[in-house]
Design a protein around this motif. Structure first.
Motif, PDB file in Angstrom:
ATOM      1  N   VAL A 180       0.833  -1.197   0.000  1.00  0.00           N
ATOM      2  CA  VAL A 180       0.000   0.000   0.000  1.00  0.00           C
ATOM      3  C   VAL A 180       0.871   1.251   0.000  1.00  0.00           C
ATOM      4  O   VAL A 180       1.891   1.313   0.688  1.00  0.00           O
ATOM      5  CB  VAL A 180      -0.933   0.013   1.223  1.00  0.00           C
ATOM      6  CG1 VAL A 180      -1.581   1.380   1.412  1.00  0.00           C
ATOM      7  CG2 VAL A 180      -2.012  -1.036   1.069  1.00  0.00           C
ATOM      8  N   ALA A 181       0.468   2.248  -0.780  1.00  0.00           N
ATOM      9  CA  ALA A 181       1.123   3.558  -0.783  1.00  0.00           C
ATOM     10  C   ALA A 181       0.082   4.621  -0.459  1.00  0.00           C
ATOM     11  O   ALA A 181      -1.009   4.631  -1.042  1.00  0.00           O
ATOM     12  CB  ALA A 181       1.770   3.840  -2.130  1.00  0.00           C
ATOM     13  N   ILE A 182       0.416   5.506   0.476  1.00  0.00           N
ATOM     14  CA  ILE A 182      -0.492   6.575   0.879  1.00  0.00           C
ATOM     15  C   ILE A 182       0.300   7.873   1.020  1.00  0.00           C
ATOM     16  O   ILE A 182       1.525   7.858   1.122  1.00  0.00           O
ATOM     17  CB  ILE A 182      -1.198   6.255   2.220  1.00  0.00           C
ATOM     18  CG1 ILE A 182      -0.167   5.944   3.318  1.00  0.00           C
ATOM     19  CG2 ILE A 182      -2.176   5.109   2.057  1.00  0.00           C
ATOM     20  CD1 ILE A 182      -0.775   5.651   4.675  1.00  0.00           C
ATOM     21  N   VAL A 207      -1.669  10.375  -9.222  1.00  0.00           N
ATOM     22  CA  VAL A 207      -0.320   9.816  -9.316  1.00  0.00           C
ATOM     23  C   VAL A 207      -0.243   8.482  -8.572  1.00  0.00           C
ATOM     24  O   VAL A 207       0.325   7.504  -9.071  1.00  0.00           O
ATOM     25  CB  VAL A 207       0.719  10.811  -8.756  1.00  0.00           C
ATOM     26  CG1 VAL A 207       2.077  10.142  -8.582  1.00  0.00           C
ATOM     27  CG2 VAL A 207       0.850  12.018  -9.676  1.00  0.00           C
ATOM     28  N   LEU A 208      -0.818   8.409  -7.376  1.00  0.00           N
ATOM     29  CA  LEU A 208      -0.767   7.180  -6.598  1.00  0.00           C
ATOM     30  C   LEU A 208      -1.546   6.058  -7.279  1.00  0.00           C
ATOM     31  O   LEU A 208      -1.119   4.899  -7.271  1.00  0.00           O
ATOM     32  CB  LEU A 208      -1.312   7.426  -5.189  1.00  0.00           C
ATOM     33  CG  LEU A 208      -0.373   8.166  -4.240  1.00  0.00           C
ATOM     34  CD1 LEU A 208      -1.117   8.634  -3.000  1.00  0.00           C
ATOM     35  CD2 LEU A 208       0.787   7.272  -3.837  1.00  0.00           C
ATOM     36  N   ARG A 209      -2.686   6.386  -7.858  1.00  0.00           N
ATOM     37  CA  ARG A 209      -3.482   5.353  -8.541  1.00  0.00           C
ATOM     38  C   ARG A 209      -2.744   4.777  -9.745  1.00  0.00           C
ATOM     39  O   ARG A 209      -2.971   3.626 -10.115  1.00  0.00           O
ATOM     40  CB  ARG A 209      -4.831   5.938  -8.982  1.00  0.00           C
ATOM     41  CG  ARG A 209      -5.788   6.235  -7.832  1.00  0.00           C
ATOM     42  CD  ARG A 209      -7.177   6.545  -8.351  1.00  0.00           C
ATOM     43  NE  ARG A 209      -8.095   6.853  -7.271  1.00  0.00           N
ATOM     44  CZ  ARG A 209      -8.557   8.069  -7.004  1.00  0.00           C
ATOM     45  NH1 ARG A 209      -8.166   9.090  -7.758  1.00  0.00           N
ATOM     46  NH2 ARG A 209      -9.389   8.269  -6.008  1.00  0.00           N
ATOM     47  N   ARG A 210      -1.895   5.572 -10.369  1.00  0.00           N
ATOM     48  CA  ARG A 210      -1.162   5.121 -11.550  1.00  0.00           C
ATOM     49  C   ARG A 210       0.195   4.522 -11.208  1.00  0.00           C
ATOM     50  O   ARG A 210       0.940   4.141 -12.105  1.00  0.00           O
ATOM     51  CB  ARG A 210      -0.964   6.303 -12.508  1.00  0.00           C
ATOM     52  CG  ARG A 210      -2.258   6.820 -13.122  1.00  0.00           C
ATOM     53  CD  ARG A 210      -2.003   8.083 -13.930  1.00  0.00           C
ATOM     54  NE  ARG A 210      -3.225   8.596 -14.517  1.00  0.00           N
ATOM     55  CZ  ARG A 210      -3.696   8.255 -15.717  1.00  0.00           C
ATOM     56  NH1 ARG A 210      -3.021   7.409 -16.470  1.00  0.00           N
ATOM     57  NH2 ARG A 210      -4.828   8.771 -16.168  1.00  0.00           N
ATOM     58  N   PRO A 216      -5.461   2.040  -0.741  1.00  0.00           N
ATOM     59  CA  PRO A 216      -6.384   1.567   0.297  1.00  0.00           C
ATOM     60  C   PRO A 216      -7.799   1.428  -0.240  1.00  0.00           C
ATOM     61  O   PRO A 216      -8.166   2.027  -1.256  1.00  0.00           O
ATOM     62  CB  PRO A 216      -6.303   2.663   1.372  1.00  0.00           C
ATOM     63  CG  PRO A 216      -5.090   3.452   1.048  1.00  0.00           C
ATOM     64  CD  PRO A 216      -4.884   3.344  -0.428  1.00  0.00           C
ATOM     65  N   ASN A 217      -8.605   0.622   0.463  1.00  0.00           N
ATOM     66  CA  ASN A 217     -10.003   0.458   0.072  1.00  0.00           C
ATOM     67  C   ASN A 217     -10.760   1.781   0.138  1.00  0.00           C
ATOM     68  O   ASN A 217     -11.545   2.112  -0.736  1.00  0.00           O
ATOM     69  CB  ASN A 217     -10.688  -0.565   0.976  1.00  0.00           C
ATOM     70  CG  ASN A 217     -10.434  -1.989   0.522  1.00  0.00           C
ATOM     71  OD1 ASN A 217     -10.218  -2.237  -0.662  1.00  0.00           O
ATOM     72  ND2 ASN A 217     -10.448  -2.920   1.454  1.00  0.00           N
ATOM     73  N   SER A 515      -2.017  -6.531   7.974  1.00  0.00           N
ATOM     74  CA  SER A 515      -1.584  -6.301   6.602  1.00  0.00           C
ATOM     75  C   SER A 515      -2.457  -5.237   6.008  1.00  0.00           C
ATOM     76  O   SER A 515      -3.606  -5.073   6.398  1.00  0.00           O
ATOM     77  CB  SER A 515      -1.667  -7.582   5.766  1.00  0.00           C
ATOM     78  OG  SER A 515      -2.999  -8.031   5.713  1.00  0.00           O
ATOM     79  N   PRO A 516      -1.959  -4.435   5.086  1.00  0.00           N
ATOM     80  CA  PRO A 516      -2.711  -3.309   4.573  1.00  0.00           C
ATOM     81  C   PRO A 516      -3.974  -3.731   3.855  1.00  0.00           C
ATOM     82  O   PRO A 516      -3.989  -4.650   3.056  1.00  0.00           O
ATOM     83  CB  PRO A 516      -1.725  -2.634   3.606  1.00  0.00           C
ATOM     84  CG  PRO A 516      -0.742  -3.689   3.263  1.00  0.00           C
ATOM     85  CD  PRO A 516      -0.648  -4.584   4.448  1.00  0.00           C
ATOM     86  N   SER A 517      -5.051  -3.022   4.175  1.00  0.00           N
ATOM     87  CA  SER A 517      -6.302  -3.209   3.451  1.00  0.00           C
ATOM     88  C   SER A 517      -6.254  -2.365   2.203  1.00  0.00           C
ATOM     89  O   SER A 517      -6.128  -1.151   2.269  1.00  0.00           O
ATOM     90  CB  SER A 517      -7.479  -2.772   4.342  1.00  0.00           C
ATOM     91  OG  SER A 517      -8.678  -2.839   3.651  1.00  0.00           O
ATOM     92  N   ALA A 518      -6.325  -3.001   1.068  1.00  0.00           N
ATOM     93  CA  ALA A 518      -6.106  -2.267  -0.166  1.00  0.00           C
ATOM     94  C   ALA A 518      -7.078  -2.706  -1.235  1.00  0.00           C
ATOM     95  O   ALA A 518      -7.588  -3.820  -1.232  1.00  0.00           O
ATOM     96  CB  ALA A 518      -4.676  -2.479  -0.659  1.00  0.00           C
ATOM     97  N   SER A 519      -7.337  -1.793  -2.126  1.00  0.00           N
ATOM     98  CA  SER A 519      -8.222  -2.075  -3.242  1.00  0.00           C
ATOM     99  C   SER A 519      -7.478  -2.835  -4.316  1.00  0.00           C
ATOM    100  O   SER A 519      -6.312  -2.577  -4.575  1.00  0.00           O
ATOM    101  CB  SER A 519      -8.749  -0.760  -3.838  1.00  0.00           C
ATOM    102  OG  SER A 519      -9.481  -0.055  -2.888  1.00  0.00           O
ATOM    103  N   PRO A 520      -8.157  -3.788  -4.974  1.00  0.00           N
ATOM    104  CA  PRO A 520      -7.524  -4.444  -6.107  1.00  0.00           C
ATOM    105  C   PRO A 520      -7.317  -3.464  -7.230  1.00  0.00           C
ATOM    106  O   PRO A 520      -8.122  -2.566  -7.430  1.00  0.00           O
ATOM    107  CB  PRO A 520      -8.539  -5.542  -6.489  1.00  0.00           C
ATOM    108  CG  PRO A 520      -9.842  -5.059  -5.975  1.00  0.00           C
ATOM    109  CD  PRO A 520      -9.526  -4.269  -4.735  1.00  0.00           C
TER     110      PRO A 520
END
Length: 542
Positions: A180-182, A207-210, A216-217, A515-520
């Motif tokens: 995960v990056a935030i 930028v983070l999405r790309r 994160p979710n 563990s990080p909750s993250a979106s696929p």
């Protein structure tokens, strides 16, 4: 169209033999119309077309996500960034897979005096109270904060992209897509106008999405402005974690003061304090993996950071228009006739030391200005709320460390000395450490020494008359600490900062389960859709 044959001779083939057996059917229309699939029901054929489109989308997504070679970063006009090699450990070898119990998190620390991309590696350790064991940190830095882009938000994209590309070297390739990056922004961001903050946050989210990392979710967790209470709490977590105060049940925690570029934070555990809502002052909670919950008193003083306090002490007022942005300001708190350019965010001004003021008069004036600033910001004796004083000494981090290092190196105050005991305890656990210890009285004496003959050389020391005066006023007048109260200042550890506390809480939270909750990512969604479509097609063919 098949090779070597005229199309008209193969309009109605009975089977794949219609291609001549040894020939290639080279186009999608031929494949769909000159094969056994041509006899499929139209719905099945449509499903196949959709499946092929999904394959193409997944391929395009994979190509887009593949890390590219990053451009060389210079300190030119385009990037405006100067990177430092601030890693406490070299990036892992691409051939060396990470341990199975390792977890990573990338945090973009958008501070007042620059932006840092920090990659933390932890080991899941369920037997410990916090559930995680710190392994390493890999850090890259730009001298530009997000406030540098207040007048041109899109230009922040390149700086953020370059940082993410650099810090990716600290994470094995095979786990980057799971990491995960935030982004979290602090005081410099809080000082900006709402409209500029919204535009920069939008650019940062894109930028983070790309990037090569996961998100994160909850969209709100991707890019956020930290409140002063958050920043104070996470700094408190970081210091007490590195000191080992979360290792044993019932261990006492230590109060902290953290001096950033725009603000100064105070935090300490107070069991008698009911946790309040997050804000610039009040309380916060922190829950260990083992179940213990800490009630932490927090307060942030916007204006007492290293750079913002310089602007306030010299009396600089931010102009309303960009055309009036440049100013020349004189102050008695710099060496006489010393001319400097001072930058903080989008503020760039000229500063000149007054030649008519010197010696004891300068000490008196600058001390008075610092005390007035502390009074205006309503700093009060919060640390005494902690009760019986068992939590002493107070631990300082951030710019205070560099002040103490300067004072010790110049031997301006002999009683500010390296704290060997604290460092031995940290080094024994495999941690880097730099520490200095002194008293409130020592920092008051330091302010007098520095202001009587302000430094002229280097980048930051010329402003240390202002900074030492502010620290002295904070400790003695604001927090009302006695002159004999002990202060231990920590530094020389790249993990030391609020981002470590944020990473620990994010990964160890009950919501993320360690563990990080993250979106696929888009490619993951497409892959799942491909599997579903393939299963449906196979059922129909059977």
């Amino acid at each position: 169209i098949s090779e070597g044959r005229r199309p008209g001779r193969h309009r109605r083939p009975k089977s794949w033999a219609g291609c001549g057996g040894r020939q290639i059917c080279g186009s999608l229309p031929f494949f769909l119309t000159h094969s056994a699939l041509a006899r499929m029901p139209s719905q099945t054929r449509s499903s196949l077309i959709l499946l092929l489109l999904l394959v193409a989308m997944a391929t395009a997504e994979a190509l887009r996500r593949t890390p590219r070679e990053q451009p060389v970063i210079t300190d030119g006009v385009d990037s405006g960034a100067e990177f430092e090699d601030a890693s406490s450990s070299p990036p892992p070898s691409p051939q060396q897979p990470p341990p199975a119990d390792s977890v990573y998190i990338v945090i973009l620390d958008a501070g007042s005096s620059g932006t840092r991309a920090v990659a933390y590696q932890f080991r899941v350790k369920r037997s410990s109270l916090i559930g995680l064991e710190y392994i390493s940190v890999y850090k890259r830095k730009s001298d530009q904060g997000l406030s540098n882009f207040e007048r041109n938000p899109p230009r922040c994209r390149k700086m953020l992209q370059d940082l993410l590309g650099e810090v990716a070297d600290g994470i094995p390739r095979e786990v980057r897509g799971k990491t995960v990056a935030i982004l979290r922004a602090t005081a410099g961001f809080r000082l900006m106008k709402d409209s500029a903050r919204a535009k920069i946050a939008k650019e940062a989210r894109d930028v983070l999405r790309r990037s090569a990392f996961r998100i994160p979710n909850k969209d709100a967790e991707l890019v956020r402005m930290l409140s002063g209470s958050d920043e104070a709490k996470y700094s408190w977590i970081a210091v007490n974690y590195l000191l080992g105060n979360f290792q044993e049940e019932g261990a006492a925690t230590k109060p902290i003061v953290e001096m950033g570029g725009g603000s100064l934070q105070v935090a300490f555990e107070d069991p008698k304090l009911a946790a309040a809502a997050d804000g610039e002052g009040g309380g916060a909670t922190f829950r260990l993996h083992g179940g213990r919950t800490y009630a932490v008193h927090t307060h942030s003083y916007l204006g007492l950071g290293f750079r913002e306090s310089v602007l306030r002490i010299i009396g600089y007022q931010q102009p309303d228009s960009e055309e009036k942005a440049w100013a020349q300001v004189s102050t008695p708190c710099l060496a006489p006739n010393l001319a400097l350019n001072f930058s903080f965010g989008s503020t760039n001004i000229g500063v000149m030391g007054e030649s008519s003021v010197g010696g004891e008069r300068r000490v008196s004036i600058c001390s008075g200005l610092a005390r007035r600033l502390v009074q205006q910001l309503d700093v009060h004796d919060e640390v005494e709320l902690a009760g019986d004083g068992a939590n002493w000494p107070l631990y300082g981090i951030g710019s205070i460390y560099f002040l103490a290092q300067f004072l010790q190196q110049r031997r301006l105050v002999p009683d500010i000395r390296p704290d060997e005991a604290t460092c031995q305890a940290m080094v024994s656990r495999g941690l880097r450490c730099g520490a200095f210890a002194g008293t409130v009285g020592d920092f008051t004496a330091a302010a007098r020494q520095v202001c009587s003959d302000p430094p002229r050389a280097s980048r930051f020391p010329p402003y240390y008359c202002i900074s030492t005066s502010v620290v002295s006023a904070l400790l003695s007048q604001g927090l009302r600490l006695p002159e004999t109260a002990r202060i231990t200042v920590l530094g020389n550890n790249d993990a030391l900062g609020w981002s470590l506390g944020l990473g620990l809480e994010f990964l160890a939270s009950a919501e993320s389960g360690g563990s990080p909750s993250a979106s696929p990512r888009c490619g993951d969604v497409v892959s799942l859709a491909m599997v579903a479509m393939m299963m449906q097609l196979l059922r129909r063919l059977s």
